[in-house]
Design an enzyme around this catalytic site. Structure first.
Site, PDB file in Angstrom:
ATOM      1  N   CYS A  57      -3.837   7.359  10.116  1.00 58.61           N
ATOM      2  CA  CYS A  57      -3.975   7.114  11.447  1.00 58.61           C
ATOM      3  C   CYS A  57      -3.563   7.944  12.310  1.00 58.61           C
ATOM      4  O   CYS A  57      -2.562   8.884  12.313  1.00 58.61           O
ATOM      5  CB  CYS A  57      -3.160   5.900  11.488  1.00 58.61           C
ATOM      6  SG  CYS A  57      -3.993   4.303  10.832  1.00 58.61           S
ATOM      7  N   ASP A  88       5.744   0.271  11.915  1.00 60.57           N
ATOM      8  CA  ASP A  88       4.669  -0.252  11.469  1.00 60.57           C
ATOM      9  C   ASP A  88       4.271  -1.612  11.832  1.00 60.57           C
ATOM     10  O   ASP A  88       3.231  -2.205  11.674  1.00 60.57           O
ATOM     11  CB  ASP A  88       4.302  -0.265   9.741  1.00 60.57           C
ATOM     12  CG  ASP A  88       3.738   1.269   9.531  1.00 60.57           C
ATOM     13  OD1 ASP A  88       3.782   2.035  10.324  1.00 60.57           O
ATOM     14  OD2 ASP A  88       3.799   1.403   8.168  1.00 60.57           O
ATOM     15  N   ARG A 135       1.635  14.284  13.279  1.00 56.09           N
ATOM     16  CA  ARG A 135       2.337  13.946  11.954  1.00 56.09           C
ATOM     17  C   ARG A 135       2.338  15.237  10.990  1.00 56.09           C
ATOM     18  O   ARG A 135       1.678  15.157  10.234  1.00 56.09           O
ATOM     19  CB  ARG A 135       1.556  12.668  11.319  1.00 56.09           C
ATOM     20  CG  ARG A 135       1.274  11.554  12.262  1.00 56.09           C
ATOM     21  CD  ARG A 135       0.676  10.371  11.643  1.00 56.09           C
ATOM     22  NE  ARG A 135       1.400   9.973  10.516  1.00 56.09           N
ATOM     23  CZ  ARG A 135       0.990   8.596  10.032  1.00 56.09           C
ATOM     24  NH1 ARG A 135      -0.222   8.227  10.065  1.00 56.09           N
ATOM     25  NH2 ARG A 135       1.722   8.023   8.991  1.00 56.09           N
ATOM     26  N   LYS A 194       0.893  -1.292   0.063  1.00 57.09           N
ATOM     27  CA  LYS A 194      -0.053  -0.041   0.046  1.00 57.09           C
ATOM     28  C   LYS A 194       0.630   1.431  -0.053  1.00 57.09           C
ATOM     29  O   LYS A 194       0.571   2.305  -0.740  1.00 57.09           O
ATOM     30  CB  LYS A 194      -0.783  -0.001   1.251  1.00 57.09           C
ATOM     31  CG  LYS A 194      -1.340   1.438   1.663  1.00 57.09           C
ATOM     32  CD  LYS A 194      -2.425   1.322   2.917  1.00 57.09           C
ATOM     33  CE  LYS A 194      -1.587   1.498   4.150  1.00 57.09           C
ATOM     34  NZ  LYS A 194      -1.399   3.043   4.326  1.00 57.09           N
ATOM     35  N   ASN A 195       2.087   1.220   0.948  1.00 57.50           N
ATOM     36  CA  ASN A 195       2.900   2.530   0.916  1.00 57.50           C
ATOM     37  C   ASN A 195       3.523   2.813  -0.285  1.00 57.50           C
ATOM     38  O   ASN A 195       4.007   3.865  -0.276  1.00 57.50           O
ATOM     39  CB  ASN A 195       3.600   2.581   2.315  1.00 57.50           C
ATOM     40  CG  ASN A 195       2.506   2.702   3.411  1.00 57.50           C
ATOM     41  OD1 ASN A 195       1.493   2.961   3.444  1.00 57.50           O
ATOM     42  ND2 ASN A 195       3.019   2.374   4.671  1.00 57.50           N
TER      43      ASN A 195
HETATM   44  C1  UD1 Z   1       5.008   6.636   6.483  1.00 58.95           C
HETATM   45  C2  UD1 Z   1       4.060   5.577   6.269  1.00 58.95           C
HETATM   46  C3  UD1 Z   1       3.698   5.101   7.878  1.00 58.95           C
HETATM   47  C4  UD1 Z   1       4.908   4.543   8.523  1.00 58.95           C
HETATM   48  C5  UD1 Z   1       6.026   5.804   8.351  1.00 58.95           C
HETATM   49  C6  UD1 Z   1       7.260   5.460   8.940  1.00 58.95           C
HETATM   50  C7  UD1 Z   1       2.617   5.842   4.274  1.00 58.95           C
HETATM   51  C8  UD1 Z   1       1.248   6.333   3.743  1.00 58.95           C
HETATM   52  N1  UD1 Z   1       2.702   5.850   5.451  1.00 58.95           N
HETATM   53  O1  UD1 Z   1       4.399   7.562   7.184  1.00 58.95           O
HETATM   54  O2  UD1 Z   1       3.008   3.995   7.571  1.00 58.95           O
HETATM   55  O3  UD1 Z   1       4.591   4.415   9.681  1.00 58.95           O
HETATM   56  O4  UD1 Z   1       6.075   6.183   7.235  1.00 58.95           O
HETATM   57  O5  UD1 Z   1       7.704   4.147   8.450  1.00 58.95           O
HETATM   58  O6  UD1 Z   1       3.499   5.471   3.749  1.00 58.95           O
HETATM   59  N2  UD1 Z   1       8.015  14.354  10.351  1.00 58.95           N
HETATM   60  C9  UD1 Z   1       8.210  15.408  10.551  1.00 58.95           C
HETATM   61  N3  UD1 Z   1       7.746  16.359   9.606  1.00 58.95           N
HETATM   62  C10 UD1 Z   1       7.454  15.981   8.416  1.00 58.95           C
HETATM   63  C11 UD1 Z   1       7.320  14.419   8.025  1.00 58.95           C
HETATM   64  C12 UD1 Z   1       7.633  13.582   9.146  1.00 58.95           C
HETATM   65  O7  UD1 Z   1       8.390  15.683  11.744  1.00 58.95           O
HETATM   66  O8  UD1 Z   1       7.235  16.847   7.787  1.00 58.95           O
HETATM   67  C13 UD1 Z   1       8.209  13.210  11.348  1.00 58.95           C
HETATM   68  C14 UD1 Z   1       6.877  12.390  11.917  1.00 58.95           C
HETATM   69  O9  UD1 Z   1       6.202  12.789  12.928  1.00 58.95           O
HETATM   70  C15 UD1 Z   1       7.634  11.151  12.179  1.00 58.95           C
HETATM   71  C16 UD1 Z   1       8.630  10.837  11.492  1.00 58.95           C
HETATM   72  O10 UD1 Z   1       9.055  12.032  10.966  1.00 58.95           O
HETATM   73  O11 UD1 Z   1       7.969  11.166  13.899  1.00 58.95           O
HETATM   74  C17 UD1 Z   1       8.567   9.837  10.553  1.00 58.95           C
HETATM   75  O12 UD1 Z   1       7.464  10.303   9.503  1.00 58.95           O
HETATM   76  P1  UD1 Z   1       7.330   9.798   8.130  1.00 58.95           P
HETATM   77  O13 UD1 Z   1       8.340   8.810   7.590  1.00 58.95           O
HETATM   78  O14 UD1 Z   1       7.277  11.074   7.320  1.00 58.95           O
HETATM   79  O15 UD1 Z   1       6.031   9.066   8.024  1.00 58.95           O
HETATM   80  P2  UD1 Z   1       4.923   8.938   6.964  1.00 58.95           P
HETATM   81  O16 UD1 Z   1       5.454   9.339   5.799  1.00 58.95           O
HETATM   82  O17 UD1 Z   1       3.852  10.086   7.303  1.00 58.95           O
END
Ligand code: UD1
Length: 430
Positions: free
Chosen positions: A117, A305, A122, A22-23
């Site tokens: 979620c 995850d 986030r 999915k991701n």
């Molecule tokens: C994606 C996945 C999610 C998985 C996560 C980490 C999708 C749709 N979701 O989420 O299932 O749990 O990767 O493997 O692919 N952060 C910031 N600023 C930002 C972006 C992120 O501070 O602009 C922080 C987040 O709060 C978190 C960390 O970075 O603490 C990692 O987040 P990120 O890898 O971006 O997760 P997602 O892409 O949201």
């Protein structure tokens, strides 16, 4: 409302096929609209988040043809607007990938701030920081991100935190920006590599995906392609844990064993046997498993995850385990539900201290989010009696035919919508 009912205590035995990730599929579908030629995507998982995204890109004018359940043709030449206005899009995290693709192609985008979620704060500040560095003006208004520029140029971007979403989003936009973009401290997850491979198959020029420095030379046009989505390492990991928790013997087909190494190492450490083939993995658990310490980390570390699923497994292991969540701050919401099934877990900040118990007992529990929901189903598969899981909509966002796949391994689980269905299930399984 749909629920799962489970009669636990049956070891899972057999073979199953793992679906596409999915991701990876979410950003790949978003990026597919950047070509004016037809893109054919194979091995797309049939899960709710994907269907919401396909509906959203159809609504802005893209042509979508469902060839079969897992194959879709997308043609972005007919896109007529760059504003995504669909209530359901607010609920999915990956709405932000349309920012990258619309900006890359049309240099403007208006997308609802992402939902997804509730596993902690986030933010998408890193995505926006990247776009701004590329000359994009970004405003946040009425819950939407409004972004645009006359000319998007390459930039040297250092990500303060390793972010899967920001790495992929910047990579998508940069593939059609003018000049060279360098992303430092990039995420290395298999889906980052999959998106880069997909974009390159459309004519993009991306190097270094899978390392922490990605270099992108922007191109003017992307062409059509046919591409098959990488297998879902989290779905695979969830079935690995389900096999281990029920003391079963399960072969996962259509996996990339390399992507599952962190899970494999942890399962072997606690006493499972894991055998790898070229594109399969067998997990066997013959006796009660041992305690372990787990800390979630960006790939190739132990994935966040998979944290709730391994938490359930360790709740049943011998001894005291410590699970540290270092990516998201709110990922222990399954613990209260698990306690109602007899688990002994104390959460302090980002750490769960788990005293393993012999067995769990059935209860009516509620899925707090996607992965925690799947973890609680695993708990139900091990528990004595009938477990009912509420709010399974979360699980359906990310797992294709979860109950049917578990049934094919011998589990007694069914989707029910009424008390009558529940009674029927109880009569049937005894
Ligand atoms: C994606 C996945 C999610 C998985 C996560 C980490 C999708 C749709 N979701 O989420 O299932 O749990 O990767 O493997 O692919 N952060 C910031 N600023 C930002 C972006 C992120 O501070 O602009 C922080 C987040 O709060 C978190 C960390 O970075 O603490 C990692 O987040 P990120 O890898 O971006 O997760 P997602 O892409 O949201």
């Amino acid at each position: 409302m749909e629920q799962y009912i489970i009669k636990g205590g049956i070891p899972l035995v057999g073979e199953i096929d793992i679906s596409g990730a999915k991701n990876a599929a979410l950003p790949i579908i978003s990026a597919a609209i950047m070509s004016d030629e037809t893109v054919t995507l194979e091995n797309i998982p049939d899960v709710n988040d994907i269907n919401v995204l396909l509906e959203a890109i159809e609504k802005i004018g893209a042509r979508i043809v469902r060839v079969d359940r897992h194959t879709v043709k997308i043609n972005g030449s007919t896109i007529s607007e760059c504003g995504v206005d669909l209530e359901s899009m607010k609920k999915i995290r990956a709405s932000y990938y349309l920012l990258g693709s619309l900006l890359g192609k049309y240099k403007k985008a208006e997308v609802p701030l992402p939902g997804g979620c509730n596993i902690g704060s986030r933010p998408i500040d890193l995505h926006l920081k990247g776009f701004r560095a590329m000359g994009v003006k970004v405003d946040l208004r009425y819950g939407n991100v409004i972004a645009g520029c006359d000319c998007m140029h390459g930039a040297h971007i250092f990500l303060d935190i390793v972010s899967v979403g920001a790495t992929i989003n910047i990579m998508i936009a940069a593939s059609m920006a003018s000049g060279r973009t360098i992303i430092e401290n990039a995420a290395k997850e298999p889906h980052v590599v999959d998106v880069a491979n997909f974009l390159n198959s459309m004519g993009a020029n991306i190097k270094g995906a899978g390392t922490d420095v990605i270099r992108i030379n922007g191109v003017e046009k992307l062409h059509g392609t046919t591409y098959s989505i990488v297998p879902d390492m989290i779905e695979a990991g969830t079935f690995m844990v389900a096999a281990a928790a029920t003391r079963g013997d399960v072969v996962l087909r259509n996996v990339i064993p390399k992507h599952l190494e962190a899970m494999r190492a942890k399962l072997e450490e606690i006493g499972c046997e894991v055998e790898g083939g070229d594109d399969s993995l067998r997990v066997v658990a013959k006796h009660r498993l041992n305690r372990a310490h787990v800390k979630t980390q960006p790939y190739p570390g132990f994935p966040t995850d998979m944290q709730p699923q391994i938490g359930v497994l360790l709740a049943l292991a011998e001894g005291t385990s410590i699970v540290t969540e270092s990516i998201f701050e709110n990922r222990f919401k399954y613990v209260d539900e698990l306690a109602r099934m007899g688990a002994s877990i104390k959460v302090e900040g980002n750490t769960a201290i788990i005293d393993g118990v012999d067995k769990l007992t059935a209860a009516q529990i509620s899925a707090p989010d996607l992965r925690a929901g799947a973890a609680l189903v695993v708990a139900g598969l091990t528990a004595e009696g009938f477990t009912i899981v509420d709010d399974i909509g979360y699980i359906k966002r990310g797992y294709e035919d979860f109950d049917a796949k578990l049934r094919s391994l011998g589990a007694e689980i069914e989707t029910v919508t009424s008390e009558r269905d529940i009674q029927k299930f109880k009569l049937k399984v005894g």
